[in-house]
Scaffold this motif. Sequence first.
Motif: not given
Lengths: 226, 318
Positions: B91-94, B96-108
């Motif tokens: 889950a933590a890996g996902l 970090d991966r999403l965090q770098r995606q375009q259109g994503v401001a933040d992931v918690r």
Amino acid sequence: MIQFHHVTKRYPGGFEALSNVSLHLPKGEMAFLTGHSGAGKSTLLKIVSLIEKPTRGQAILNRINLGTLPRKRVPYIRRHIGFIFQDHQLLFDRPVFDNVAMPLIILGYPRNEIARRTRAALDKVGLLSKEKAMPITLSGGEQQRVGIARAVVHKPMLLLADEPTGNLDPVLSREIMQIFLDFHQVGVTVLVASHDLGLIEELGKPVITLNQGKVIHDDFGGLDDG
Amino acid sequence: MTDRHQPPRPGLLQRLSAWLGHHARSMVFSLGKLYRAPASTLMTVAVIAITLTLPAGFYLFMKNIENISGDLRSTTRISLFLKLDVGEQAAAGLRDRLQRQQGVADVRLISRDEALEEFRASSGLGDSLDYLKENPLPHTLLVEPASELDSPAIRQLLKRLQQQPEVDTAQLDTEWLERLYTLLDIARRAVIIISLLFSFAVLLIVGNTIRLDIQSRYQEIVVTKLIGATDAFIRRPFLYSGVWYGLFGGLLAWIIVELSAMAIAGPYQKLGQLYRSDLSLVTFSMGDFMILIGASTALGLIGSWLAVARHLSEIEPQ
């Protein structure tokens, strides 16, 4: 100054206040208009002062045809005329000075000029000391004199008075008439409607007499073409 | 007799300054007249103010709702409920991966244990949850879309996230927001209709007040007409009266709305705190204030103009 050519005034309902009246009051003259009440004196004055229009005929004031004058120009013509009413028509919510100054304010005189001319007019009628008084505190004769001061303050070329002494005793009436004579002396044309025949005779001025809407006597001899 | 019919008049420059002077005088005179009759003036001004308070207050209400809903839109979140067999590390890996995606401001990341604790605290079920053999909740990722994304772009992002192999369900709860915006649109139009109706009411109030004023000064009007006053001259003080009524009515309406806002501000802020947001009540901006005062003054002028146009010409010397 005033010329009537076959003037008829019929009110709605058919009452004919003036019938085929022709007369001529030359410039600088003073005349009395007499007749019983209902003879047409007031109607004649109302036509001259642009309150009523003739039904037929021509009423001319200083070469201006009053019957065809556009409404917009009425105020400007009235500024040549000083009116004196039997009930003097003072405004009781303001002092004597403000009443007398009204024509000058309308004409757009500057403040200092208004003060000067207003005081001169009040002086002329002997009321300079009452300029701050409210009209209600004055006697009938004094109120009438305030009315005269207001009528003459802007030096009109024609003075019209409708029964100016109607409510006054003989002494006061004579005083008021003397004021008119004084204005006539300095060149103002004066027309006074009155039925105070004794006083009129005493003053010895030309008389125009109306009866039932017709001229029955005219010291000026009417109009040449009448 | 002079040939030309020249009225006895002062010079042009003098008349111009007299004209300006008469404007100033009418302005002060009409103001003085209102001052000398405080009871009736206050009553008229109060009626105008109360009439204007309703649309003005409604407008302010709308402004605040829009403020809140704007706040809500910026907190639009996508909840990703991961499959139950996805471990915390994955889950933590996902995340970090999403965090770098375009259109994503933040992931918690909310781990399943945290989620259970939170649920225990907020649901009131408390100890009864201890009877569960194991935690039924999955790990959850809260994805905050970049603020520049509009609704379709957010929907696309949602689709993309849904396709991640770890994700069981992706949820975006914006439908109610859309409904809210539609409702706001309706309310906005209602504000316009109410404003028009109440503006008309102000016209009638001012018009009627001026009409009575004209009637009570019948004598003065007759006399001034007889001594040669033009219609414009006679009209002027009445028009200024209307302007004053409108101006004071607008100012009073503004004061009423501001005071009402002050009364509401306390509980409103508390409401904001309950939603963990630092909402504060929005009141009139300088521009709003100018529009309110300008509109009420204009209504006063138009109202008196209508009355004057109708009734002044009826008064003629007899």
